[in-house]
Design an enzyme around this catalytic site. Sequence first.
Site, PDB file in Angstrom:
ATOM      1  CE  LYS A 144      -4.037  -1.982   2.323  1.00 22.17           C
ATOM      2  NZ  LYS A 144      -4.952  -1.883   3.502  1.00 22.17           N
ATOM      3  CG  PHE A 145      -0.261   4.363   1.263  1.00 18.55           C
ATOM      4  CD1 PHE A 145      -1.259   5.151   0.703  1.00 18.55           C
ATOM      5  CD2 PHE A 145      -0.538   3.639   2.409  1.00 18.55           C
ATOM      6  CE1 PHE A 145      -2.505   5.239   1.301  1.00 18.55           C
ATOM      7  CE2 PHE A 145      -1.786   3.724   3.012  1.00 18.55           C
ATOM      8  CZ  PHE A 145      -2.777   4.520   2.456  1.00 18.55           C
ATOM      9  NE  ARG A 146       4.819   3.673  -6.730  1.00 17.37           N
ATOM     10  CZ  ARG A 146       4.567   2.720  -7.633  1.00 17.37           C
ATOM     11  NH1 ARG A 146       3.324   2.334  -7.876  1.00 17.37           N
ATOM     12  NH2 ARG A 146       5.564   2.145  -8.269  1.00 17.37           N
ATOM     13  CG  LEU A 147       5.023   2.761   1.983  1.00 15.43           C
ATOM     14  CD1 LEU A 147       4.513   3.013   3.392  1.00 15.43           C
ATOM     15  CD2 LEU A 147       6.346   3.494   1.748  1.00 15.43           C
ATOM     16  CG  HIS A 148       6.286  -1.526  -3.726  1.00 14.19           C
ATOM     17  ND1 HIS A 148       4.919  -1.499  -3.826  1.00 14.19           N
ATOM     18  CD2 HIS A 148       6.746  -0.563  -4.580  1.00 14.19           C
ATOM     19  CE1 HIS A 148       4.553  -0.582  -4.708  1.00 14.19           C
ATOM     20  NE2 HIS A 148       5.648   0.009  -5.168  1.00 14.19           N
TER      21      HIS A 148
END
Length: 206
Positions: free
Chosen positions: A181-185
């Site tokens: 989520k939120f590009r917090l891969h």
Amino acid sequence: MSENELTSGDFTQQDEPFALFASWLKEAETSEINDPNAVALATVDENGLPNVRMVLLKGFDSEGFVFYTNFESQKGHEILGQKKAAMCFHWKSLRRQVRLRGPVEIVTDAEADAYFKTRARGSRIGAWASKQSRPLESRFALERAVAEYTARYAIGDIPRPEHWSGFRIRPVSIEFWHDGKFRLHDRVEFRRQTLDAPWQKVRMYP
């Protein structure tokens, strides 16, 4: 598959990349509509310019990742010239990606022969008829070549062309990526300095 499973970071605890890849590929085989073994293959030409195209992974183990092609094709010439390549798997249904790169070796004749025999008869004819990556004057010329080789090998086995075989990428780097989520891969890279060295695991910023 549940949302919890999709967003789980448990894979970051794994210490061996090949077993992890096997489990991800197995899951992709049940979730991807077409060709879960499809992979982008990157090579470099003699001028240092990259090329990328899709191929099909046909085998893998702790020795590396195998695919087959016409050695007289563009990718064949580039790999034979540079002896290195990279791959990128992307499974959209799982929101996962695997990247790897390393030196390349040619599979044994026994490996290539065994796989060639598993191909559909028409695909084996095509391996003879297609001058892959070279200019084609017309579709009819290709169909004529197919007809010629179909007649030549109308009865019995179809031998593997000498110019058709397989490559094995022996990775020195394998990175596993999972969408967050939120590009917090989640990103984990396995690295080794040489093919005989132990793997080192590094967690990466997204």
